[in-house]
Design a protein around this motif. Sequence first.
Motif, PDB file in Angstrom:
ATOM      1  N   ALA A 238       0.859  -1.182   0.000  1.00  0.00           N
ATOM      2  CA  ALA A 238       0.000   0.000   0.000  1.00  0.00           C
ATOM      3  C   ALA A 238       0.898   1.235   0.000  1.00  0.00           C
ATOM      4  CB  ALA A 238      -0.900  -0.007   1.215  1.00  0.00           C
ATOM      5  N   PHE A 239       0.788   2.052  -1.043  1.00  0.00           N
ATOM      6  CA  PHE A 239       1.608   3.253  -1.165  1.00  0.00           C
ATOM      7  C   PHE A 239       0.827   4.438  -0.627  1.00  0.00           C
ATOM      8  CE2 PHE A 239       2.776   7.037  -3.665  1.00  0.00           C
ATOM      9  CZ  PHE A 239       4.071   7.177  -3.203  1.00  0.00           C
ATOM     10  N   ASP A 240       1.419   5.126   0.350  1.00  0.00           N
ATOM     11  CA  ASP A 240       0.786   6.298   0.927  1.00  0.00           C
ATOM     12  C   ASP A 240       1.451   7.532   0.335  1.00  0.00           C
ATOM     13  OD1 ASP A 240      -0.755   7.944   2.443  1.00  0.00           O
ATOM     14  OD2 ASP A 240       0.423   7.689   4.293  1.00  0.00           O
ATOM     15  N   PRO A 241       0.743   8.327  -0.479  1.00  0.00           N
ATOM     16  CA  PRO A 241       1.367   9.484  -1.107  1.00  0.00           C
ATOM     17  C   PRO A 241       1.606  10.639  -0.134  1.00  0.00           C
ATOM     18  CG  PRO A 241      -0.945   9.392  -1.696  1.00  0.00           C
ATOM     19  CD  PRO A 241      -0.638   8.157  -0.922  1.00  0.00           C
ATOM     20  N   VAL A 242       0.977  10.588   1.047  1.00  0.00           N
ATOM     21  CA  VAL A 242       1.114  11.680   2.008  1.00  0.00           C
ATOM     22  C   VAL A 242       2.444  11.533   2.739  1.00  0.00           C
ATOM     23  CG1 VAL A 242       0.123  12.790   4.025  1.00  0.00           C
ATOM     24  CG2 VAL A 242      -1.373  11.846   2.273  1.00  0.00           C
ATOM     25  N   ARG A 243       3.226  12.611   2.751  1.00  0.00           N
ATOM     26  CA  ARG A 243       4.526  12.615   3.413  1.00  0.00           C
ATOM     27  C   ARG A 243       4.501  13.616   4.554  1.00  0.00           C
ATOM     28  NH1 ARG A 243       9.200  11.313   0.352  1.00  0.00           N
ATOM     29  NH2 ARG A 243       8.689  10.037  -1.429  1.00  0.00           N
ATOM     30  N   LYS A 244       5.429  13.445   5.478  1.00  0.00           N
ATOM     31  CA  LYS A 244       5.542  14.377   6.598  1.00  0.00           C
ATOM     32  C   LYS A 244       6.849  15.134   6.471  1.00  0.00           C
ATOM     33  CE  LYS A 244       2.760  11.682   9.741  1.00  0.00           C
ATOM     34  NZ  LYS A 244       2.685  10.982  11.013  1.00  0.00           N
ATOM     35  N   GLY A 245       6.838  16.385   6.931  1.00  0.00           N
ATOM     36  CA  GLY A 245       8.035  17.194   6.854  1.00  0.00           C
ATOM     37  C   GLY A 245       7.944  18.411   7.737  1.00  0.00           C
ATOM     38  N   LYS A 246       8.961  19.276   7.592  1.00  0.00           N
ATOM     39  CA  LYS A 246       9.055  20.479   8.407  1.00  0.00           C
ATOM     40  C   LYS A 246       9.345  21.658   7.481  1.00  0.00           C
ATOM     41  CE  LYS A 246      11.499  22.104  12.493  1.00  0.00           C
ATOM     42  NZ  LYS A 246      12.561  21.799  13.453  1.00  0.00           N
TER      43      LYS A 246
END
Length: 148
Positions: free
Chosen positions: A82-90
């Motif tokens: 399952a590929f999650d396109p949502v990424r986390k960052g700063k």
Amino acid sequence: MAKSQQTYSKKEKEKAKLKKREEKQKKKDARKADKTPGIEFAYVDYNGNLVDTPPDPSMKVEVEAEDIVLGIPKKEEGDREAFDPVRKGKVSFYDSSKGFGFIIDDENNEKYFTHVSGIIDEITENDSVTFELEKGQRGMNAVKVTKV
């Protein structure tokens, strides 16, 4: 009477060509005199190493033609991740007056450009955000940026 068209450089070139032909003929005659074979064989053993001796025929492995798979095998339903396109960052930099900034991805520390048109929530520097990537003119851009 006309002068000869032979110049010094032309004479030197002819001498060099003649000398090269003579050297080539001498090498050819020396090879014939040695009586050594010009081609030597190298064999590949079962581990993929080059060796002098031919491989042992009793070690030969038969492979059925049907067992050989050409191309990429088809993926099963269970194989797909399952590929999650949502990424986390700063947010490392954001200028609200100019309407752009940069976000550093938490996973790979890549820096992505973001524009005010791709920002959903109000953001400032050092905010933790989630975003998606989209191909832009100069590389990947962060879009759908939301504050966490």
